[in-house]
Design a protein around this motif. Structure first.
Motif, PDB file in Angstrom:
ATOM      1  N   ARG A   3      46.524 -43.101  -4.647  1.00  0.00           N
ATOM      2  CA  ARG A   3      47.591 -42.681  -3.742  1.00  0.00           C
ATOM      3  C   ARG A   3      47.419 -41.219  -3.356  1.00  0.00           C
ATOM      4  N   ARG A   4      47.099 -40.396  -4.303  1.00  0.00           N
ATOM      5  CA  ARG A   4      46.926 -38.989  -4.013  1.00  0.00           C
ATOM      6  C   ARG A   4      45.734 -38.766  -3.097  1.00  0.00           C
ATOM      7  N   THR A   5      44.650 -39.465  -3.310  1.00  0.00           N
ATOM      8  CA  THR A   5      43.458 -39.338  -2.486  1.00  0.00           C
ATOM      9  C   THR A   5      43.753 -39.810  -1.057  1.00  0.00           C
ATOM     10  N   PHE A   6      44.475 -40.937  -0.960  1.00  0.00           N
ATOM     11  CA  PHE A   6      44.823 -41.459   0.359  1.00  0.00           C
ATOM     12  C   PHE A   6      45.662 -40.447   1.129  1.00  0.00           C
ATOM     13  N   TRP A   7      46.711 -39.924   0.491  1.00  0.00           N
ATOM     14  CA  TRP A   7      47.588 -38.994   1.194  1.00  0.00           C
ATOM     15  C   TRP A   7      46.901 -37.659   1.476  1.00  0.00           C
ATOM     16  N   PHE A   8      46.007 -37.244   0.612  1.00  0.00           N
ATOM     17  CA  PHE A   8      45.233 -36.019   0.877  1.00  0.00           C
ATOM     18  C   PHE A   8      44.342 -36.220   2.100  1.00  0.00           C
ATOM     19  N   THR A   9      43.657 -37.356   2.175  1.00  0.00           N
ATOM     20  CA  THR A   9      42.774 -37.658   3.306  1.00  0.00           C
ATOM     21  C   THR A   9      43.592 -37.809   4.589  1.00  0.00           C
ATOM     22  N   ALA A  10      44.733 -38.486   4.531  1.00  0.00           N
ATOM     23  CA  ALA A  10      45.584 -38.660   5.709  1.00  0.00           C
ATOM     24  C   ALA A  10      46.089 -37.308   6.198  1.00  0.00           C
ATOM     25  N   GLY A  11      46.477 -36.437   5.301  1.00  0.00           N
ATOM     26  CA  GLY A  11      46.949 -35.110   5.676  1.00  0.00           C
ATOM     27  C   GLY A  11      45.842 -34.274   6.297  1.00  0.00           C
ATOM     28  N   ALA A  12      44.637 -34.342   5.718  1.00  0.00           N
ATOM     29  CA  ALA A  12      43.505 -33.584   6.260  1.00  0.00           C
ATOM     30  C   ALA A  12      43.159 -34.096   7.658  1.00  0.00           C
ATOM     31  N   ALA A  13      43.166 -35.401   7.856  1.00  0.00           N
ATOM     32  CA  ALA A  13      42.854 -35.982   9.168  1.00  0.00           C
ATOM     33  C   ALA A  13      43.914 -35.577  10.183  1.00  0.00           C
ATOM     34  N   ALA A  14      45.191 -35.589   9.784  1.00  0.00           N
ATOM     35  CA  ALA A  14      46.259 -35.184  10.688  1.00  0.00           C
ATOM     36  C   ALA A  14      46.127 -33.708  11.039  1.00  0.00           C
ATOM     37  N   GLY A  15      45.739 -32.894  10.088  1.00  0.00           N
ATOM     38  CA  GLY A  15      45.542 -31.469  10.341  1.00  0.00           C
ATOM     39  C   GLY A  15      44.402 -31.213  11.310  1.00  0.00           C
ATOM     40  N   VAL A  16      43.275 -31.912  11.112  1.00  0.00           N
ATOM     41  CA  VAL A  16      42.129 -31.757  12.022  1.00  0.00           C
ATOM     42  C   VAL A  16      42.522 -32.215  13.425  1.00  0.00           C
ATOM     43  N   TRP A  17      43.219 -33.355  13.506  1.00  0.00           N
ATOM     44  CA  TRP A  17      43.622 -33.884  14.813  1.00  0.00           C
ATOM     45  C   TRP A  17      44.556 -32.909  15.515  1.00  0.00           C
ATOM     46  N   ALA A  18      45.532 -32.374  14.820  1.00  0.00           N
ATOM     47  CA  ALA A  18      46.500 -31.436  15.405  1.00  0.00           C
ATOM     48  C   ALA A  18      45.801 -30.147  15.833  1.00  0.00           C
ATOM     49  N   THR A  19      44.863 -29.666  15.012  1.00  0.00           N
ATOM     50  CA  THR A  19      44.149 -28.435  15.343  1.00  0.00           C
ATOM     51  C   THR A  19      43.324 -28.604  16.617  1.00  0.00           C
ATOM     52  N   THR A  20      42.604 -29.699  16.742  1.00  0.00           N
ATOM     53  CA  THR A  20      41.790 -29.934  17.956  1.00  0.00           C
ATOM     54  C   THR A  20      42.690 -30.098  19.180  1.00  0.00           C
ATOM     55  N   LYS A  21      43.818 -30.758  18.998  1.00  0.00           N
ATOM     56  CA  LYS A  21      44.750 -30.955  20.114  1.00  0.00           C
ATOM     57  C   LYS A  21      45.295 -29.609  20.588  1.00  0.00           C
ATOM     58  N   VAL A  22      45.677 -28.743  19.686  1.00  0.00           N
ATOM     59  CA  VAL A  22      46.216 -27.430  20.031  1.00  0.00           C
ATOM     60  C   VAL A  22      45.135 -26.579  20.686  1.00  0.00           C
ATOM     61  N   ASN A  23      43.927 -26.623  20.156  1.00  0.00           N
ATOM     62  CA  ASN A  23      42.822 -25.837  20.743  1.00  0.00           C
ATOM     63  C   ASN A  23      42.512 -26.289  22.172  1.00  0.00           C
TER      64      ASN A  23
END
Length: 117
Positions: A3-23
């Motif tokens: 569960r922790r690995t899943f949520w860590f990966t989901a959070g990292a993916a959401a962060g990368v997606w949001a960062t590219t969108k903002v850029n």
């Protein structure tokens, strides 16, 4: 642990997606990008106006042809010579006065002022 690995990966993916969108949005809002988009829109508007003007010109030519047909202006005309004019001979004058026959030889035309109008 999963569960922790899943949520860590989901959070990292959401962060990368949001960062590219903002850029991407920030790059779109730079002055150079805004100027390029405005130029593209101006060219597009120019092409639309040109197409509109060509459509109007075609419509005008079509309507003019319709009006010419309705008024009979498009009828084919053959170059014809006008009919030969007949000249009036003054006969009464020579019959009444036989002596003045010499004077009437040169005056074979009727001098009606309204004849040519």
């Amino acid at each position: 642990m999963f569960r922790r690995t899943f949520w860590f990966t989901a959070g990292a993916a959401a962060g990368v997606w949001a960062t590219t969108k903002v850029n991407r949005k920030l790059k779109q809002l730079t002055p150079e990008s805004l100027a390029a988009r405005a130029a593209d829109k101006a060219l597009e508007a120019g092409h639309r106006l040109k197409d509109f003007a060509l459509d109007v010109r075609d419509g005008m030519a079509e309507r003019e042809a319709e009006l010419d047909d309705a008024l009979g202006l498009n009828a084919p005309t053959e170059p014809e010579l006008p009919a030969q004019r007949r000249l009036a001979i003054v006969e009464n004058h020579s019959k009444k006065h036989p002596k003045s026959l010499e004077n009437t030889r040169n005056t074979t035309y009727s001098y009606n002022r309204n004849e040519d109008h």
